[in-house]
Design an enzyme around this catalytic site. Sequence first.
Site, PDB file in Angstrom:
ATOM      1  N   ARG A  71      81.828  69.282   9.543  1.00 39.88           N
ATOM      2  CA  ARG A  71      80.486  69.553   9.037  1.00 39.88           C
ATOM      3  C   ARG A  71      79.633  68.280   9.076  1.00 39.88           C
ATOM      4  O   ARG A  71      80.149  67.171   8.869  1.00 39.88           O
ATOM      5  CB  ARG A  71      80.637  70.033   7.586  1.00 39.88           C
ATOM      6  CG  ARG A  71      79.341  70.356   6.844  1.00 39.88           C
ATOM      7  CD  ARG A  71      78.706  71.588   7.363  1.00 39.88           C
ATOM      8  NE  ARG A  71      77.782  72.201   6.414  1.00 39.88           N
ATOM      9  CZ  ARG A  71      76.906  73.128   6.780  1.00 39.88           C
ATOM     10  NH1 ARG A  71      76.832  73.552   8.026  1.00 39.88           N
ATOM     11  NH2 ARG A  71      76.106  73.673   5.882  1.00 39.88           N
TER      12      ARG A  71
ATOM     13  N   THR B 147      74.009  79.948  14.266  1.00 35.90           N
ATOM     14  CA  THR B 147      75.309  79.343  14.327  1.00 35.90           C
ATOM     15  C   THR B 147      76.025  80.072  15.443  1.00 35.90           C
ATOM     16  O   THR B 147      75.510  81.031  15.965  1.00 35.90           O
ATOM     17  CB  THR B 147      75.920  79.555  12.920  1.00 35.90           C
ATOM     18  OG1 THR B 147      75.088  78.899  11.987  1.00 35.90           O
ATOM     19  CG2 THR B 147      77.343  79.183  12.779  1.00 35.90           C
TER      20      THR B 147
ATOM     21  N   THR C 109      77.538  74.978  14.416  1.00 35.59           N
ATOM     22  CA  THR C 109      76.124  75.285  14.170  1.00 35.59           C
ATOM     23  C   THR C 109      75.186  74.092  14.311  1.00 35.59           C
ATOM     24  O   THR C 109      75.595  72.943  14.162  1.00 35.59           O
ATOM     25  CB  THR C 109      75.958  75.858  12.737  1.00 35.59           C
ATOM     26  OG1 THR C 109      74.625  76.328  12.569  1.00 35.59           O
ATOM     27  CG2 THR C 109      76.259  74.823  11.671  1.00 35.59           C
TER      28      THR C 109
ATOM     29  N   ASN D  12      72.344  74.894  12.551  1.00 37.40           N
ATOM     30  CA  ASN D  12      71.628  75.555  11.458  1.00 37.40           C
ATOM     31  C   ASN D  12      70.602  76.533  12.034  1.00 37.40           C
ATOM     32  O   ASN D  12      70.972  77.625  12.418  1.00 37.40           O
ATOM     33  CB  ASN D  12      70.997  74.570  10.477  1.00 37.40           C
ATOM     34  CG  ASN D  12      70.664  75.248   9.156  1.00 37.40           C
ATOM     35  OD1 ASN D  12      71.308  76.247   8.826  1.00 37.40           O
ATOM     36  ND2 ASN D  12      69.699  74.764   8.419  1.00 37.40           N
TER      37      ASN D  12
ATOM     38  N   SER E 259      78.054  75.258   3.140  1.00 35.18           N
ATOM     39  CA  SER E 259      77.907  76.160   4.282  1.00 35.18           C
ATOM     40  C   SER E 259      78.339  77.571   3.904  1.00 35.18           C
ATOM     41  O   SER E 259      78.997  77.781   2.885  1.00 35.18           O
ATOM     42  CB  SER E 259      78.786  75.641   5.429  1.00 35.18           C
ATOM     43  OG  SER E 259      78.848  76.576   6.461  1.00 35.18           O
TER      44      SER E 259
ATOM     45  N   GLY F 147      75.061  83.532  11.501  1.00 32.01           N
ATOM     46  CA  GLY F 147      74.154  84.364  10.713  1.00 32.01           C
ATOM     47  C   GLY F 147      73.845  83.826   9.326  1.00 32.01           C
ATOM     48  O   GLY F 147      73.493  84.595   8.427  1.00 32.01           O
ATOM     49  N   GLY F 148      73.986  82.503   9.113  1.00 33.50           N
ATOM     50  CA  GLY F 148      73.612  81.921   7.824  1.00 33.50           C
ATOM     51  C   GLY F 148      74.314  82.636   6.686  1.00 33.50           C
ATOM     52  O   GLY F 148      75.532  82.838   6.708  1.00 33.50           O
TER      53      GLY F 148
HETATM   54  N1  GLY Z   1      73.933  76.439   8.664  1.00 35.32           N
HETATM   55  C1  GLY Z   1      74.481  77.641   8.210  1.00 35.32           C
HETATM   56  C2  GLY Z   1      75.685  77.472   7.374  1.00 35.32           C
HETATM   57  O1  GLY Z   1      76.377  76.495   7.515  1.00 35.32           O
HETATM   58  O2  GLY Z   1      75.946  78.307   6.541  1.00 35.32           O
END
Ligand code: GLY
Length: 561
Positions: free
Chosen positions: A97, A370, A388, A390, A441, A462-463
Amino acid sequence: MKKFIVLLCILSIGCKAQNTSVQPTGLIANKAMVVSAREEASKIGVEIMKNGGNAFDAMVATELALAVAYPYAGNLGGGGFMVYRKANGETGTLDYREKAPLAATKDMFLDKEGNVIAGKSTKTPLAIGIPGTIAGVFAVHKKLGSLPMKEILKPVIELAERGVIVTQKQEERLNSYREELIKINGSNSVLSKVYKENDIIKYPTLANTLRRISKNGRDEFYKGETAKTLVAYLKEKGAIITMEDLAKYEAKWRDPITFKYKDLNIISMAPPSSGGICLAQIFKMIEPYDLSNMGHNSAAAIQVIVEAERRAYADRSFFLGDPDFVKMPLKALMDETYLKQRMSSFNLDKATLSSDIKEGKVNYNESMETTHYSIIDQFGNAISATTTLNAGYGSKYYCDALGFFLNNEMDDFSAKAGVPNMFGLVGNEANSIAPEKRMLSSMTPTIVEKNGKLFMSVGSPGGSTIITSVLQTILNVAEYNFSMQQAVNAPRFHHQWLPDLITFEPNTFDTKTFETLKGKGYLINEKTTPVIGKVDAILVLPSGALEGGADFRGDDKAAGF
Ligand code: GLY
């Protein structure tokens, strides 16, 4: 739309769980498979395995091939998470990350009055977190890979040189982002130009970057010429990432979140992703209910799942953050008695409103865009990885000299307690900004075992909708006997506590279901109709063959042998 209606008819026939074994409908392969957002990337991963490489070698190749073929989310300028299960049953996860730079401050996105400045955490150079992807693939390769890195990177570099065919969906995406891309990168930048379907985009500077990384290794990105070029670019744009930030970055091996749902053992990502914890909470809260008898996507099944989601996302917002900075009551949050008690305020007659739900009381001392790919190799190793930038094309800052976009992951922090981010997610102190901290995340790369054996590798972009998409895909197989491809195709819905709304995919649920839910007090999001998740998954069939589930919502493709 027609596709969805036909699908709905097919699915409604199979509403109840059946005992008969289900016919696969996705691509079948006997030995090894990759399912990813682009055919080019899936094929490169498969080629690596055909040449004797394992799933971890294929992970490195697929991850970087997505950076070439799918710049919308595939990346060198972002980060991700990987969950693995080796053929001998050993499991683990890697956290690559992004991190906040050393110069980041808690209030960096607030004005003098303490209000969040709109767009500052998404559309400015300050939105960029320290990228983790190259550290991630090198960590995987060092611990678990088998082929030389040069051999793995060769087809990826060739792809960047040869170029990638523009799909119809890519043409549409580039059209819709062009104005923003030109504004930030100028009209000569490679992805600012106008492309039509079937055009080929070549990435010579990205090929050069990858060639240097292939020659000089991981430090090329974090300390070498690439690092210097990147920091000079970022400085010129006004970002705060320094050479020291890059040099200090490390990917981290973390214990997975593991839990049982009926006869399944589910292995998922630990914080700094909320994915595994939320998935565990939701599965445990719905376990006592007979979902298969309620029927797939029936009003009653939707109620049970939504109420569990509501409660899990409320806990997410209060408790979760980077484990290196925040103490989290993970065991307590997954405790069965706690979760049973959490659902005790729900009954099928009436919605619980989110205004009546806060985080739970647990005992502890302190505190879209992502992309996902799944791989199973010929030796029985499996990986599930989500990566991702983002937002789509991240911060939109594209370093032409190096050939990649930079993320806008700083928006995944809570800029101010209770103020929603890009995904409408609210956060708290646990996810506040601090130097070197990782932002929370929702990525949920997940591996499922059944009877002690590998059963599924699954995940989604998909966030905030990632967690609920992964949940529903597993349920579609486990409760409703869908094939892997049917499970991926099936219409999805989503609830995340706040805003207090159920979102449904467009034209996929009948109005009767909506009326029933509204009659019970549920608030339905009828204005926006986004795609919810874009799942790529692999199922191990009783014969031992593999069935791919590649999401038709994108250009996703399975490949195998
Ligand atoms: N950027 C989306 C997530 O990491 O949830």
